[in-house]
Design a protein around this motif. Structure first.
Motif, short mmCIF file in Angstrom:
data_model
loop_
_atom_site.label_atom_id
_atom_site.label_comp_id
_atom_site.label_asym_id
_atom_site.label_seq_id
_atom_site.Cartn_x
_atom_site.Cartn_y
_atom_site.Cartn_z
N TRP A 157 28.20 39.06 32.88
CA TRP A 157 28.54 39.93 34.01
C TRP A 157 27.57 39.69 35.17
CZ3 TRP A 157 30.30 45.65 33.04
CH2 TRP A 157 30.85 46.16 34.22
N ALA A 158 26.28 39.57 34.86
CA ALA A 158 25.30 39.33 35.92
C ALA A 158 25.58 38.00 36.62
CB ALA A 158 23.89 39.34 35.32
N ALA A 159 25.88 36.96 35.84
CA ALA A 159 26.18 35.65 36.43
C ALA A 159 27.44 35.73 37.29
CB ALA A 159 26.36 34.61 35.33
N ALA A 160 28.46 36.44 36.81
CA ALA A 160 29.70 36.57 37.58
C ALA A 160 29.47 37.35 38.87
CB ALA A 160 30.76 37.29 36.73
N THR A 161 28.59 38.34 38.83
CA THR A 161 28.26 39.11 40.04
C THR A 161 27.67 38.20 41.11
OG1 THR A 161 27.89 41.14 38.79
CG2 THR A 161 26.86 41.00 40.96
N LEU A 162 26.78 37.32 40.72
CA LEU A 162 26.14 36.41 41.67
C LEU A 162 27.13 35.36 42.18
CD1 LEU A 162 22.68 35.96 39.93
CD2 LEU A 162 23.26 37.41 41.87
N MET A 163 28.03 34.92 41.31
CA MET A 163 29.06 33.98 41.74
C MET A 163 30.00 34.63 42.76
SD MET A 163 29.87 32.37 37.98
CE MET A 163 31.21 31.31 38.48
N ALA A 164 30.40 35.88 42.48
CA ALA A 164 31.28 36.59 43.40
C ALA A 164 30.56 36.85 44.72
CB ALA A 164 31.74 37.90 42.78
N LYS A 165 29.25 37.09 44.67
CA LYS A 165 28.48 37.31 45.89
C LYS A 165 28.44 36.04 46.73
CE LYS A 165 24.05 39.12 47.48
NZ LYS A 165 24.65 40.24 48.22
N ALA A 166 28.31 34.89 46.07
CA ALA A 166 28.21 33.62 46.79
C ALA A 166 29.56 33.13 47.29
CB ALA A 166 27.58 32.57 45.87
N TRP A 167 30.63 33.35 46.52
CA TRP A 167 31.94 32.78 46.84
C TRP A 167 32.97 33.81 47.28
CZ3 TRP A 167 31.86 29.92 41.52
CH2 TRP A 167 30.95 28.85 41.59
N GLY A 168 32.66 35.10 47.13
CA GLY A 168 33.67 36.13 47.36
C GLY A 168 34.24 36.12 48.77
N ALA A 169 33.44 35.64 49.75
CA ALA A 169 33.91 35.61 51.15
C ALA A 169 35.09 34.66 51.34
CB ALA A 169 32.76 35.20 52.07
N LEU A 170 35.32 33.78 50.38
CA LEU A 170 36.42 32.82 50.49
C LEU A 170 37.78 33.44 50.17
CD1 LEU A 170 34.78 29.81 48.63
CD2 LEU A 170 34.99 30.09 51.10
N PHE A 171 37.78 34.64 49.55
CA PHE A 171 39.02 35.18 49.02
C PHE A 171 39.32 36.57 49.56
CE2 PHE A 171 36.82 32.68 45.70
CZ PHE A 171 37.71 31.63 45.58
N ASN A 172 40.59 36.89 49.69
CA ASN A 172 41.02 38.26 49.86
C ASN A 172 40.61 39.04 48.61
OD1 ASN A 172 43.42 40.22 48.95
ND2 ASN A 172 43.26 40.29 51.19
N SER A 173 40.11 40.27 48.79
CA SER A 173 39.56 41.03 47.65
C SER A 173 40.60 41.27 46.56
CB SER A 173 38.98 42.35 48.14
OG SER A 173 39.97 43.14 48.75
N TRP A 174 41.87 41.48 46.95
CA TRP A 174 42.90 41.72 45.94
C TRP A 174 43.25 40.42 45.20
CZ3 TRP A 174 43.97 46.43 44.40
CH2 TRP A 174 43.68 47.49 45.26
N ILE A 175 43.26 39.31 45.91
CA ILE A 175 43.49 38.02 45.27
C ILE A 175 42.36 37.72 44.29
CG2 ILE A 175 43.60 35.52 45.65
CD1 ILE A 175 46.16 36.90 46.40
N LEU A 176 41.13 38.01 44.71
CA LEU A 176 39.97 37.80 43.83
C LEU A 176 40.09 38.64 42.57
CD1 LEU A 176 37.15 36.66 43.25
CD2 LEU A 176 36.20 38.51 44.65
N THR A 177 40.45 39.91 42.73
CA THR A 177 40.55 40.81 41.57
C THR A 177 41.65 40.36 40.60
OG1 THR A 177 39.79 42.68 42.89
CG2 THR A 177 40.94 43.19 40.84
#
Length: 316
Positions: A157-177
């Motif tokens: 979960w911690a690793a995924a949080t950091l990945m989402a922090k680094a890459w999350g700007a690339l995606f619409n939040s609903w698409i990401l979820t």
């Protein structure tokens, strides 16, 4: 945001996070662990799909790969470990160990992403680590397989949080979820058929547990939590309310499943919650816990990519 709506949504999201452990344990009486986890998130992703057809999809293969990677860690890794963990330890213990993840975010973020934290946050890490040690029985610890799997869920979960922090700007939040749930769920189903004796007993109890996990424990939970985070003036302060989730996990395990909570788990849980609170609290000036060092390359690239997408849309 209206403070009553804010409070209601925070309570709803953290209650659903915590109670999902107990409902998941009910489901495990009727299905193999990886299969149940895979069905939960594949169904949740498919139920969200019809509402996403107007959302902007990732435009490059590398972006799809990043979305799949987040799903691999956030859904496959975290949920696979959680459901396997609950075979040998209580749902309350698994929930407490899993929610050590905010402490691990600090350790991994400072090690790999150049993030810098204040002394209070590192104190929170030490107190949280002491809480884990106490929860495991202190110097008399006899950790079960589920204990290490619970900690593995926190690490994923911690690793995924950091990945989402680094890459999350690339995606619409609903698409990401929805995307990470669907990718992760399909991978869990594949692992189930490859790595475990597959079993599924369809009855009202198992179907009820699956629907609760997919709809309430996944879609409603994520939607409520992300809605609050997106409209909060202080996401760091809001994140500190995650300490309610393991509390609801322990309480639901006690009242729904009749699980006995050992005194060491109470003491360790209090330390873990205190550590998480310290790790997420703002300072007296209202500043969040994070102080940045040099911005990581992959985070800069993610923001540059999002900026390029916005400029392209404006030109069109």
């Amino acid at each position: 945001m209206n403070r009553y709506l804010y409070g209601a949504l925070v309570l709803l999201a953290t209650f659903l996070m915590g109670s999902s452990f107990s409902v998941g344990k009910i489901g495990l009486a009727h299905a193999s662990p990886l299969l149940l986890a895979g069905l939960r998130f594949t169904l949740a992703g498919l139920l969200m799909a019809p509402f996403l057809w107007r959302k902007p999809l990732p435009g490059r293969l590398s972006d799809w790969a990043k979305l799949a990677a987040i799903g691999l860690f956030q859904t496959t890794g975290v949920m696979g470990c959680i459901f396997l963990s609950m075979r040998t330890i209580s749902s309350g213990e698994t929930s407490i160990l899993t929610f050590v993840n905010p402490l691990l975010v600090i350790v991994l973020g400072s090690s790999f992403l150049g993030m810098r934290y204040r002394l209070a946050q590192w104190l929170g890490v030490l107190i949280g680590a002491a809480g884990v040690f106490i929860s495991l029985g202190g110097f008399r610890m006899h950790a079960a397989e589920g204990t290490w799997l619970g900690l593995g869920a926190a690490l994923f979960w911690a690793a995924a949080t950091l990945m989402a922090k680094a890459w999350g700007a690339l995606f619409n939040s609903w698409i990401l979820t929805a995307g990470q749930m669907l990718f992760g769920g399909v991978m869990l189903l594949a692992l189930s058929f490859l790595a475990e004796p597959v079993s599924l007993d369809l009855n009202p109890s198992s179907l009820g547990a699956l629907l609760y996990l997919a709809v309430m424990g996944s879609i409603v939970q994520f939607a409520s939590w992300y809605y609050v985070l997106s409209r909060s003036p202080d996401p760091g302060k809001t994140s500190s309310f995650l300490f309610l989730a393991p509390l609801f996990g322990v309480l639901s395990g006690h009242f729904i499943l009749g699980e006995t909570v050992q005194p060491a788990l109470y003491a360790g849980g209090v330390c873990i919650l205190a550590g998480i609170f310290l790790a997420n609290r703002t300072d007296s000036a209202g500043n969040p816990p994070l102080r940045r060092g040099k911005e990581p390359l992959m985070h800069r690239k993610g923001k540059e990519r999002k900026g390029a997408i916005i400029r392209q849309n404006r030109s069109e």
